[in-house]
Motif scaffolding. Structure first.
Motif, PDB file in Angstrom:
ATOM      1  N   PRO A 109       0.824  -1.221   0.000  1.00  0.00           N
ATOM      2  CA  PRO A 109       0.000   0.000   0.000  1.00  0.00           C
ATOM      3  C   PRO A 109       0.856   1.270   0.000  1.00  0.00           C
ATOM      4  O   PRO A 109       0.494   2.268  -0.626  1.00  0.00           O
ATOM      5  N   THR A 120      -5.818   5.934  -2.836  1.00  0.00           N
ATOM      6  CA  THR A 120      -5.565   4.612  -3.406  1.00  0.00           C
ATOM      7  C   THR A 120      -4.900   3.714  -2.361  1.00  0.00           C
ATOM      8  O   THR A 120      -5.224   2.537  -2.215  1.00  0.00           O
ATOM      9  N   ARG A 121      -3.950   4.296  -1.617  1.00  0.00           N
ATOM     10  CA  ARG A 121      -3.311   3.541  -0.549  1.00  0.00           C
ATOM     11  C   ARG A 121      -4.318   3.128   0.521  1.00  0.00           C
ATOM     12  O   ARG A 121      -4.356   1.966   0.933  1.00  0.00           O
ATOM     13  N   ASN A 124      -6.518   0.228  -0.589  1.00  0.00           N
ATOM     14  CA  ASN A 124      -5.788  -1.035  -0.614  1.00  0.00           C
ATOM     15  C   ASN A 124      -5.422  -1.499   0.798  1.00  0.00           C
ATOM     16  O   ASN A 124      -5.563  -2.675   1.136  1.00  0.00           O
ATOM     17  N   PHE A 128      -6.924  -4.856   2.365  1.00  0.00           N
ATOM     18  CA  PHE A 128      -5.933  -5.910   2.599  1.00  0.00           C
ATOM     19  C   PHE A 128      -5.907  -6.328   4.067  1.00  0.00           C
ATOM     20  O   PHE A 128      -5.879  -7.522   4.386  1.00  0.00           O
ATOM     21  N   THR A 256       1.049  -8.539  -6.317  1.00  0.00           N
ATOM     22  CA  THR A 256       0.549  -7.417  -5.532  1.00  0.00           C
ATOM     23  C   THR A 256       0.162  -7.786  -4.105  1.00  0.00           C
ATOM     24  O   THR A 256      -0.119  -6.911  -3.306  1.00  0.00           O
ATOM     25  N   ASN A 457      -9.789  -7.796  -5.003  1.00  0.00           N
ATOM     26  CA  ASN A 457      -8.472  -8.185  -5.482  1.00  0.00           C
ATOM     27  C   ASN A 457      -8.354  -8.301  -6.988  1.00  0.00           C
ATOM     28  O   ASN A 457      -7.294  -8.052  -7.548  1.00  0.00           O
ATOM     29  N   LEU A 460      -6.799  -5.473  -9.085  1.00  0.00           N
ATOM     30  CA  LEU A 460      -5.607  -4.821  -8.555  1.00  0.00           C
ATOM     31  C   LEU A 460      -4.398  -4.862  -9.491  1.00  0.00           C
ATOM     32  O   LEU A 460      -3.635  -3.900  -9.584  1.00  0.00           O
ATOM     33  N   LEU A 482      -9.874   1.077  -9.790  1.00  0.00           N
ATOM     34  CA  LEU A 482     -10.009  -0.006  -8.813  1.00  0.00           C
ATOM     35  C   LEU A 482     -11.460  -0.176  -8.377  1.00  0.00           C
ATOM     36  O   LEU A 482     -11.994  -1.281  -8.321  1.00  0.00           O
TER      37      LEU A 482
END
Lengths: 595, 91
Positions: A109, A120-121, A124, A128, A256, A457, A460, A482
């Motif tokens: 991330p 975006t980070r 994710n 995650f 990823t 996922n 990604l 995404l």
């Protein structure tokens, strides 16, 4: 049929636990900074990170699940390795690792934050983190159930003891402890499974004997029957397989997923980081023989002298000598039937449904006498624990760096983050444990969750591909790409259905079913293809209408703006590219042999 | 300095080898081998194999440098610490 572990088997398991904990205790004194705890001080040699890269993924789903698929689909299951994992591992080592490692990002991330933007980070990191703790919970549940069924161990004791052991060694020794134990677990799994395959194959008369007994051509060829979904037991045709599994799903996972990438990031140099997935690829290529063959053998072997009833090559009727254990009545080979809550075999379309997940465990019970049984059970426990520890270390890193340090408490001392990492280990495992109990109560909730993760996922890899190789890709493009990909995945899943399934978690939940797939696997592969394509196209379109970042800011993050890694001072056989070429050549040979 | 992972791996497999191999010797000719492992004393043979593997690991571990170093010592570790300070994520 039921195993009879003796004192020797229990001693072996206890000794294994002592070593696992001992490694954590010995490593504690090296954990001085947060970098030591989360990144192993970036100081681990390539062969160790390589084996850990492989082993972190070698959880229960792999060992049990691949055996189950072997029993169900035959050698075509090897596509998960020879089309799926290996090419993706080559790609991440050669092309992607320079950015992960070279950018000094401490997590996947964080790379997204450096390359794109905060949102975006955040997207994710949060998805995650949720995914790791819940999937760790699901595998805990699976382990507890298996140990209860197979050995009569108490469900609560089994999962709590193993969670506590994983907690102890990751709490003390951080990522290094997890990596070291993964290497130990790797050897244990290999050494535990080699005699299983050897004895199983000897019993059925080798590969040729297995072919004769299976009496099914599509079970022993990986490609020959892939031209049409009706011709092979997987119900998938070659395009969906290569694109869905080989490209989108495998590249998405191996390139990823921070769970595996974190291992490479702990390496002691750029070259080591790039060699990590390539070193892992060599044993990975051979794993089908270790984990898929036992499943295939389980379907055709007789329960043998253990059997007190009549033995046949295909069906074995087994009467229970003692209470407990597993009845093989109505099963196939030594694979027992699936039982409903009342203990009766589950029927589907007039046939008994088999409990394929028990294929590999039953092989252990069938072929291992007391003594070796302890080693086999250790291998099984090791696979559960390495998966759990992998999830835990990935979770505590993403939580501490990408959630806590970014949104909750920025700019604190290094010691504070080290402390937070240890706390995250504790509550991460606590949530997983809670999830295991939720899974036990409401199986469906976990199915739904896993489906949601799959949706998140699937797209990604498109984001990473564009981020790393197209400097024009923007943060808005990545984020909405995404999001769009995730929506496309759920839409596709909600509008299609695998043949023979009821509307619900399996699909069709939007009311109309536009297409029926021959199998669940085909549906999954196509969901991934739709999600990836949507994300890819959306990211490009939105990037083109939003403002790009300056080239200066993207140095080290994008292919065209990063100096190519030079492998000077390395002998030709040590270079990542040479390794990659050897792996590819072997891959072609394996695919040809099992065509 | 550091802990080479091959040492604990080697030790564990030497212990397993002695235990399982010894158990194989003690139970030679037992019906458990007829029942499970096609009449072969798999405990003895695989015990010996594990013993050999463990011994090789011990020898390699005593010679090699498969150890982790703390971030204060490894150049890559120091680089990470430095970039944390530069970006201001850490005090």
């Amino acid at each position: 049929m039921r195993p009879e572990p003796q004192w020797i088997d229990y001693s072996i398991i206890v000794i294994y636990f002592v070593f696992v904990l001992g490694i954590g205790v010995l490593l504690k004194k090296y954990m001085k900074t947060s970098t030591d705890f989360f990144l192993s001080g970036r100081s681990i040699p390539a062969w160790i990170t390589g084996l850990a890269f492989l082993s972190a993924n070698l959880g229960a789903q792999e060992v049990i699940g691949m055996g189950a698929s072997g029993a169900k689909y035959g050698i075509a299951t090897a596509h998960f390795y020879w089309v799926g994992a290996i090419p993706a591992m080559i790609f991440v080592g050669i092309f992607m690792m320079p950015f992960y490692y070279g950018s000094r990002a401490r997590s996947v991330p964080e790379y997204l934050k450096l390359r794109f933007d905060e949102k975006t980070r955040g997207f994710n990191a949060i998805s995650f983190a949720a995914m790791t703790v819940f999937s760790s919970g699901v595998s805990m549940y699976a382990m507890g159930k298996l140990l209860q069924l197979l050995l009569g161990w108490d469900f609560n004791a089994a999962i709590i003891v193993s969670a506590l052991i994983v907690l102890a060694y990751t709490f003390l020794g951080g990522l290094t402890s997890a990596i070291y134990n993964e290497v130990l677990q790797f050897f244990l799994i290999v050494i535990g499974f080699i005699p299983l395959v050897f004895l199983g194959l000897s019993d059925v008369g080798g590969w040729n004997g297995l072919k004769t007994r299976l009496a099914s051509e599509p079970m022993v060829h990986s490609w020959k029957y892939m031209n049409s979904p009706d011709a092979n037991p997987m119900g998938v045709e070659w395009f969906g397989m290569v694109m869905g599994l080989g490209f989108v799903l495998s590249f998405g996972y191996w390139c990823t997923d921070f769970l595996v990438v974190q291992r490479a990031m702990a390496a002691d140099s750029m070259t080591s980081a790039r060699r990590t997935p390539l070193i892992a690829a060599f044993p990975k290529m051979l794993f089908p023989f270790l984990v898929i063959l036992p499943g295939m053998i389980a379907g055709v072997v007789a329960a043998g002298a253990m059997n007190s009833g009549t033995a046949g090559a295909d069906t074995t009727v087994m009467t229970q000598a003692r209470g407990g254990g597993i009845s093989l009545e109505g099963g196939k080979g030594i694979i027992p039937p699936k039982l409903d809550d009342a203990g009766r075999p589950v029927m589907k379309e007039g046939k008994v449904e088999l409990d394929y997940d028990l294929a590999t465990p039953m092989m252990l019970v069938r072929y291992f006498p007391a003594g070796l049984l302890g080693i086999g059970l250790c291998a099984l426990l090791a696979s559960f624990m390495s998966g759990m520890a992998g999830n835990t270390t990935a979770f505590n890193t993403v939580w501490t760096y990408d959630i806590y340090q970014s949104y909750i408490n920025k700019g604190a001392s290094d010691q504070h983050y080290l402390w937070m990492g240890r706390m995250a280990t504790v509550f991460g495992l606590a949530i997983s444990l809670a999830a295991a109990y939720i899974a036990r109560q409401f199986n469906n909730i976990m199915d739904v969750l896993q489906l949601v993760f799959a949706f998140v996922n699937a797209p990604l890899f498109a984001t990473f591909l564009l981020g790393m190789f197209w400097k024009r890709a923007t943060g808005h493009g990545a984020f909405f790409g995404l999001l769009g990909g995730t929506i496309a995945a759920s839409a596709h899943h909600g509008l299609t259905l695998p043949a023979g399934s009821a509307v619900g978690v399996k699909g069709g939940f939007f009311g109309t079913v536009l297409h029926t797939y021959p199998s669940e696997m085909a549906q999954n592969f196509w969901t991934a293809i739709f999600a990836w394509t949507t994300c890819f196209v959306l990211t490009i379109l939105i990037s083109l209408v939003t403002r790009p970042r300056q080239d200066e800011e993207l140095k080290g993050l994008v292919y065209s703006l990063t100096p190519k890694p030079k492998d000077e001072g390395l002998a030709w056989y040590q270079k990542p590219v040479t390794l990659a070429l050897v792996v590819m050549a072997l891959l072609v040979v394996l695919n040809a042999v099992f065509w | 300095m550091g802990l080479d992972i091959r040492i604990p791996i080697g030790l564990m497999f030497v212990i397993f080898g002695v235990l399982v191999g010894g158990y194989g010797l003690a139970t030679g000719g037992s019906e458990i081998y007829q029942r499970h492992s096609l009449g072969m004393n798999i405990n003895l043979w695989w015990g010996l194999a594990m013993l050999a593997f463990g011994a090789v690991m011990l020898v390699l571990g005593r010679r090699g440098t498969g150890a982790m170093r703390s971030s204060e010592i490894s150049p890559e570790g120091r680089a990470i610490e430095e970039s944390e300070h530069q970006r201001g994520v850490e005090e």
